[in-house]
Design a protein around this motif. Structure first.
Motif, short mmCIF file in Angstrom:
data_model
loop_
_atom_site.label_atom_id
_atom_site.label_comp_id
_atom_site.label_asym_id
_atom_site.label_seq_id
_atom_site.Cartn_x
_atom_site.Cartn_y
_atom_site.Cartn_z
N ASN A 11 74.56 71.49 -36.32
CA ASN A 11 74.98 70.82 -35.09
C ASN A 11 76.18 69.90 -35.27
N HIS A 12 76.87 69.99 -36.42
CA HIS A 12 78.01 69.12 -36.69
C HIS A 12 79.32 69.75 -36.23
N PRO A 13 80.30 68.92 -35.80
CA PRO A 13 81.59 69.45 -35.37
C PRO A 13 82.42 69.96 -36.54
N TRP A 14 83.21 71.00 -36.27
CA TRP A 14 84.10 71.54 -37.28
C TRP A 14 85.30 72.17 -36.58
N ILE A 45 81.36 72.57 -31.43
CA ILE A 45 80.15 71.76 -31.47
C ILE A 45 79.01 72.57 -30.86
N SER A 54 84.12 74.34 -41.69
CA SER A 54 82.81 74.93 -41.43
C SER A 54 81.84 73.77 -41.21
N PRO A 55 80.79 73.97 -40.43
CA PRO A 55 79.89 72.86 -40.13
C PRO A 55 79.09 72.39 -41.35
N GLU A 96 76.37 70.63 -41.08
CA GLU A 96 75.02 70.94 -40.59
C GLU A 96 75.19 71.80 -39.33
N ARG A 137 77.17 75.34 -26.08
CA ARG A 137 78.14 75.21 -27.16
C ARG A 137 79.42 74.65 -26.53
#
Length: 225
Positions: free
Chosen positions: A201-204, A217, A196-197, A199, A178
């Motif tokens: 695996n998406h950055p937030w 990430i 919030s992500p 998906e 992570r």
């Protein structure tokens, strides 16, 4: 005479054809080798992280591969003392897994984050909980007493449920990565990142608008290798 010879020749041809087919089948089979590891043998390659050397080896796995050799490694040794386990020469500090805690968790971060990280460890030893540590560091960063590190400083986390590692590769059984990129005081509006992500695996952005605002990430397991 021809009527007798012809069936004999036909039978011989069929036998030869069958032998050829059998030979092809035999040669097409994958040869067995003595070096192939069975699932049981693969499991046996994982051992407990039960030495200072193992703590160092697994902590370095949190760092980028090309930088591991020059990393400093700190953390609790097997005797329970917080020490420098390995002196380094580059910009990375790795924090080894705490052998007294369940599971596995190692980290690697840019050296400019060390005052912030060290302050958190200090407050935790004093008995402060998560919220108290957050509030104290928030105030100290605002006042200039505590430095958050260079903008964009990154924390790499390598974690898993098992404190078992492969002695040849140093990979921890089932562990994954992570990443945290610190951008103090940033918000969703200033970065365009969601809170919030979208998906898994998406950055937030987490903790937006605070000293601890950061990009999160979490790669899907297996995608970070």
């Amino acid at each position: 005479m021809k009527k007798i010879i012809t069936p004999i020749l036909l039978a011989a041809a069929l036998v030869a054809c069958n032998n050829t087919t059998n030979n092809k089948t035999e040669t097409s089979e994958k040869p067995k080798t003595e070096t192939e590891a069975t699932p049981e043998e693969a499991k046996e390659s994982f051992q407990e992280i039960n030495s200072d050397e193992a703590l160092i080896a697994t902590a370095l796995m949190a760092a980028p591969a090309e930088s591991r050799e020059g990393c400093t490694v700190i953390g609790y040794n097997m005797a329970g003392e917080f020490v420098t386990l390995k002196e380094g020469s580059n910009e990375f500090i790795c924090l080894a897994d705490d052998p007294k805690k369940e599971g596995f968790s190692a980290a690697c971060y840019h050296k400019s984050l060390e005052p912030f990280m060290a302050r958190g460890r200090e407050l935790k030893i004093e008995g402060k909980n998560h919220n108290e540590i957050f509030d104290i560091r928030e105030e100290e960063v605002k006042s200039g007493k505590l430095k958050m590190g260079d903008p964009g400083s990154t924390l790499h986390i390598y974690y898993g449920a098992k404190a078992m590692y492969n002695t040849e590769t140093n990979l921890v059984d089932g562990a994954q990565y992570r990443y945290v990129v610190y951008i103090p005081w940033a918000t969703s509006e200033s970065t365009g990142l969601p809170e919030s992500p979208v998906e898994p695996n998406h950055p937030w952005i987490m903790n937006p608008g605070t000293h601890r605002a950061h990009i999160m990430i979490t790669p899907l397991k297996g995608e970070d290798k």
